[in-house]
Structure formats: C-alpha cells, structure tokens
Design a protein around this motif. Structure first.
Motif, PDB file in Angstrom:
ATOM      1  N   ILE A  62      -2.500 -24.889   9.700  1.00 39.61           N
ATOM      2  CA  ILE A  62      -3.560 -24.132   9.018  1.00 39.61           C
ATOM      3  C   ILE A  62      -3.261 -24.025   7.522  1.00 39.61           C
ATOM      4  CG2 ILE A  62      -4.493 -21.796   8.745  1.00 39.61           C
ATOM      5  CD1 ILE A  62      -4.373 -21.519  11.785  1.00 39.61           C
ATOM      6  N   ASN A  63      -4.285 -24.319   6.707  1.00 36.90           N
ATOM      7  CA  ASN A  63      -4.153 -24.187   5.254  1.00 36.90           C
ATOM      8  C   ASN A  63      -5.523 -23.810   4.691  1.00 36.90           C
ATOM      9  OD1 ASN A  63      -3.567 -24.300   2.548  1.00 36.90           O
ATOM     10  ND2 ASN A  63      -3.084 -26.496   2.500  1.00 36.90           N
ATOM     11  N   VAL A  64      -5.807 -22.520   4.693  1.00 36.58           N
ATOM     12  CA  VAL A  64      -7.142 -22.076   4.260  1.00 36.58           C
ATOM     13  C   VAL A  64      -7.330 -22.194   2.752  1.00 36.58           C
ATOM     14  CG1 VAL A  64      -7.387 -20.526   6.229  1.00 36.58           C
ATOM     15  CG2 VAL A  64      -6.498 -19.640   4.069  1.00 36.58           C
ATOM     16  N   ASN A  69     -12.055 -30.290   2.380  1.00 41.31           N
ATOM     17  CA  ASN A  69     -12.924 -29.715   3.404  1.00 41.31           C
ATOM     18  C   ASN A  69     -12.469 -30.039   4.820  1.00 41.31           C
ATOM     19  OD1 ASN A  69     -14.581 -28.652   1.440  1.00 41.31           O
ATOM     20  ND2 ASN A  69     -16.142 -30.237   1.592  1.00 41.31           N
ATOM     21  N   ARG A  70     -11.890 -31.217   5.007  1.00 38.82           N
ATOM     22  CA  ARG A  70     -11.487 -31.657   6.348  1.00 38.82           C
ATOM     23  C   ARG A  70     -10.272 -30.878   6.857  1.00 38.82           C
ATOM     24  NH1 ARG A  70     -11.407 -38.117   6.570  1.00 38.82           N
ATOM     25  NH2 ARG A  70     -11.105 -37.617   8.773  1.00 38.82           N
ATOM     26  N   LEU A  71      -9.583 -30.193   5.970  1.00 40.07           N
ATOM     27  CA  LEU A  71      -8.480 -29.316   6.360  1.00 40.07           C
ATOM     28  C   LEU A  71      -8.881 -27.850   6.292  1.00 40.07           C
ATOM     29  CD1 LEU A  71      -5.551 -28.742   7.115  1.00 40.07           C
ATOM     30  CD2 LEU A  71      -4.918 -29.093   4.720  1.00 40.07           C
ATOM     31  N   ARG A  72      -9.590 -27.473   5.231  1.00 40.61           N
ATOM     32  CA  ARG A  72      -9.923 -26.062   5.051  1.00 40.61           C
ATOM     33  C   ARG A  72     -10.882 -25.554   6.129  1.00 40.61           C
ATOM     34  NH1 ARG A  72     -12.115 -26.662   0.822  1.00 40.61           N
ATOM     35  NH2 ARG A  72     -14.328 -26.373   1.298  1.00 40.61           N
ATOM     36  N   MET A  73     -11.895 -26.317   6.444  1.00 40.39           N
ATOM     37  CA  MET A  73     -12.906 -25.830   7.383  1.00 40.39           C
ATOM     38  C   MET A  73     -12.351 -25.631   8.795  1.00 40.39           C
ATOM     39  SD  MET A  73     -16.242 -27.827   5.860  1.00 40.39           S
ATOM     40  CE  MET A  73     -17.421 -27.037   6.965  1.00 40.39           C
ATOM     41  N   SER A  75      -9.324 -25.029   9.424  1.00 42.09           N
ATOM     42  CA  SER A  75      -8.349 -23.943   9.265  1.00 42.09           C
ATOM     43  C   SER A  75      -9.039 -22.591   9.391  1.00 42.09           C
ATOM     44  CB  SER A  75      -7.641 -24.052   7.910  1.00 42.09           C
ATOM     45  OG  SER A  75      -6.819 -25.194   7.841  1.00 42.09           O
ATOM     46  N   ARG A  76     -10.188 -22.449   8.736  1.00 42.46           N
ATOM     47  CA  ARG A  76     -10.938 -21.200   8.846  1.00 42.46           C
ATOM     48  C   ARG A  76     -11.306 -20.903  10.299  1.00 42.46           C
ATOM     49  NH1 ARG A  76     -15.238 -22.112   3.878  1.00 42.46           N
ATOM     50  NH2 ARG A  76     -13.877 -21.426   2.175  1.00 42.46           N
ATOM     51  N   GLN A  77     -11.782 -21.917  10.986  1.00 44.15           N
ATOM     52  CA  GLN A  77     -12.167 -21.721  12.388  1.00 44.15           C
ATOM     53  C   GLN A  77     -10.959 -21.354  13.233  1.00 44.15           C
ATOM     54  OE1 GLN A  77     -13.454 -25.211  14.610  1.00 44.15           O
ATOM     55  NE2 GLN A  77     -14.960 -23.974  15.717  1.00 44.15           N
ATOM     56  N   ALA A  78      -9.833 -22.021  12.980  1.00 42.54           N
ATOM     57  CA  ALA A  78      -8.629 -21.748  13.762  1.00 42.54           C
ATOM     58  C   ALA A  78      -8.144 -20.324  13.552  1.00 42.54           C
ATOM     59  CB  ALA A  78      -7.528 -22.749  13.396  1.00 42.54           C
ATOM     60  N   VAL A  79      -8.206 -19.825  12.327  1.00 39.56           N
ATOM     61  CA  VAL A  79      -7.789 -18.445  12.068  1.00 39.56           C
ATOM     62  C   VAL A  79      -8.642 -17.475  12.877  1.00 39.56           C
ATOM     63  CG1 VAL A  79      -7.645 -16.626  10.336  1.00 39.56           C
ATOM     64  CG2 VAL A  79      -6.801 -18.906   9.798  1.00 39.56           C
ATOM     65  N   ALA A  80      -9.947 -17.677  12.867  1.00 43.96           N
ATOM     66  CA  ALA A  80     -10.833 -16.774  13.600  1.00 43.96           C
ATOM     67  C   ALA A  80     -10.581 -16.835  15.101  1.00 43.96           C
ATOM     68  CB  ALA A  80     -12.299 -17.123  13.301  1.00 43.96           C
ATOM     69  N   LEU A  81     -10.416 -18.046  15.634  1.00 46.08           N
ATOM     70  CA  LEU A  81     -10.203 -18.199  17.077  1.00 46.08           C
ATOM     71  C   LEU A  81      -8.852 -17.628  17.500  1.00 46.08           C
ATOM     72  CD1 LEU A  81     -11.606 -21.808  17.662  1.00 46.08           C
ATOM     73  CD2 LEU A  81     -12.638 -19.643  18.399  1.00 46.08           C
ATOM     74  N   ARG A 120     -16.518 -14.584   4.317  1.00 43.41           N
ATOM     75  CA  ARG A 120     -17.370 -15.179   5.354  1.00 43.41           C
ATOM     76  C   ARG A 120     -17.152 -14.507   6.704  1.00 43.41           C
ATOM     77  NH1 ARG A 120     -18.121 -21.555   3.918  1.00 43.41           N
ATOM     78  NH2 ARG A 120     -18.407 -21.265   1.675  1.00 43.41           N
ATOM     79  N   GLN A 121     -15.914 -14.131   6.980  1.00 47.13           N
ATOM     80  CA  GLN A 121     -15.666 -13.446   8.246  1.00 47.13           C
ATOM     81  C   GLN A 121     -16.214 -12.026   8.217  1.00 47.13           C
ATOM     82  OE1 GLN A 121     -14.456 -15.281  10.704  1.00 47.13           O
ATOM     83  NE2 GLN A 121     -14.707 -13.638  12.204  1.00 47.13           N
TER      84      GLN A 121
END
Length: 256
Positions: A62-64, A69-73, A75-81, A120-121
């Motif tokens: 994870i690297n928010v 975009n292919r890493l950040r996006m 990463s954001r989803q993984a943090v939330a999940l 966003r969260q």
C-alpha cells in the motif's frame, strides 16, 4: 500500559498471544505481500471476545501517497477494506506506512494524496477504525521518514483524526534521535496511538528497515524501555520470533 507482539500464527492469533502472555497483539487480515481482499476470520468471535487488544497492520505494498494511479487507487481501496476487516475483529486501529513518492518534486502531491484518502472516505462516513500512520526507515522521498516531513503530512491529515504509530527501529534507521523522541513526535502530531518497539540490526541513519531483538541490536535497550515508559500507548514488538519472549521479559523487568 499494554505490551505485546506481532502475531506469528494468523490461524490462532489469540492462542499465540496467550502463550506469549501478551496484552495486545498485532496481526494481518490479508497476505501482507498481496492485493487480496480480506476474508472473514474463522475465529473472529473469539478474537473480539478476548481481553487481549488487537491492532491490524495493513499490507506492505500500500502506498496512498503515490502519484501513480495504478498504485494509489488500489491502495486507497485496500486501506478501506482492511480497515473494515479490522473493525470486524474489534481492532482499535489499522497501521499504514507513510509511503513515498518518486522525487522531491512530488512530495507536495504525496501529501495531497494522503489528504484525499481521508477526504474521500469522509464522504462515505469515514474509516471503520482509526488509520494509524507509521513512520518509515528509508527512502529519499519518503512521506514519514523525517519528522519535518511528518509535520507537513500532519498539517494535511491531522484534522481527520489520523493516528500515529511510532516505530523505534524506523526512527533510528531514518536518522531521528530516540532521546526525547516521544515529546518531539507529540509536539508534531499531538498523539502517539501505538508504538512498534524494535531494535535495529543497522547503525543510526542507515536507512535500513531491519529489526533486531533487544540483546542483538544497535539501540540501547534502556532507551527502548524509556520510549515504552513515556509514550503512554500500547506497545507491539516486531522483533525476530526467536527472541521476542526475552524482549517482553526485559520490558516487564525494566518498566517498574
């Protein structure tokens, strides 16, 4: 003060914690090297009911902060999940590394990307558990290696209730003096929510993230005990498994 360690047996984290005499444990909810979505833990009810506190460490990739975009996006989803999976275990937080960007020119964008994670969260009701941002050991373009960088990051995310995880090996390897470190970091973030109390295999300011047991590392164990004593936060050892019981014993003997 609650002291424990990172779980070495994810299949039975509470049993492992009880065997170690831990008051708090840290665990993963996915393979830390994967982008897998968390699955319900078969022992979730036991974990939630245990008097042992639980914190979850996010997966390593994870690297928010990334401008890619292919890493950040993802990463954001993984943090939330993973935050949601942590909540389902009754965990008090999700530890996420500060991450990095590719150049000094991207540092401001990296800070902005961290802010956007929380913004966003927030529109979705916030994270299921607090996000505890961890300082990191190396990298010339790291978001949370040096304390001035952490200050810039906190100016952007502090208002969203971000928590802070202080890793002693990372601070040492990152070139930050451990003497007085608790007061210094609280002066920046206003808080320490968790301590990763680790010695280092490498010398001060090496930039290397290699943990060591207290007896074998380059950090004075008495200094580690002082960080533990003054932080006012739960303490997790991420030291090598063969010596973690001795590390816990040392702490308990030196925290009177």
């Amino acid at each position: 003060m609650r002291i424990g360690a990172h779980v070495r047996q994810d299949s039975d984290p509470i049993g492992w914690g009880e065997q170690l005499g831990a008051e708090v444990i840290q665990m993963f909810v996915v393979d830390p090297q994967s982008w897998a979505k968390p699955e319900p833990h078969p022992l979730a009810e036991q974990i939630k009911a245990s008097p042992i506190d639980v914190v979850v460490h996010s997966s390593y990739q994870i690297n928010v902060a990334s401008t890619n975009n292919r890493l950040r996006m993802p990463s954001r989803q993984a943090v939330a999940l993973q935050a949601q999976a942590a909540a389902e275990l009754g965990a008090f937080g999700l530890v996420v590394h500060g991450g990095h960007v590719r150049s000094d020119a991207e540092l401001a964008a990296g800070v902005d990307n961290w802010r956007k994670l929380f913004e966003r969260q927030a529109d979705k009701g916030g994270f299921a558990v607090p996000i505890l941002i961890e300082n990191t050991a190396g990298g010339n373009h790291a978001m949370a290696r040096h304390f001035d960088a952490i200050g810039r990051l906190w100016d952007a995310v502090g208002e969203f209730g971000a928590g802070f995880c202080l890793d002693t090996c990372h601070a040492w390897a990152g070139g930050e003096d451990l003497v007085g470190i608790v007061d210094r970091i609280k002066g920046i973030t206003g808080r320490i929510d968790l301590v990763h109390l680790n010695s280092s295999r490498d010398e001060f300011d090496s930039g290397a993230d290699r943990h060591a047991n207290f007896a074998d590392g380059t950090i004075d164990p008495q200094l580690l005990a002082e960080v533990c004593r003054t932080a006012g936060a739960p303490v997790i050892l991420e030291t090598p498994a063969e010596g973690v019981a001795d590390d816990l014993k040392y702490l308990r003997e030196h925290l009177g």
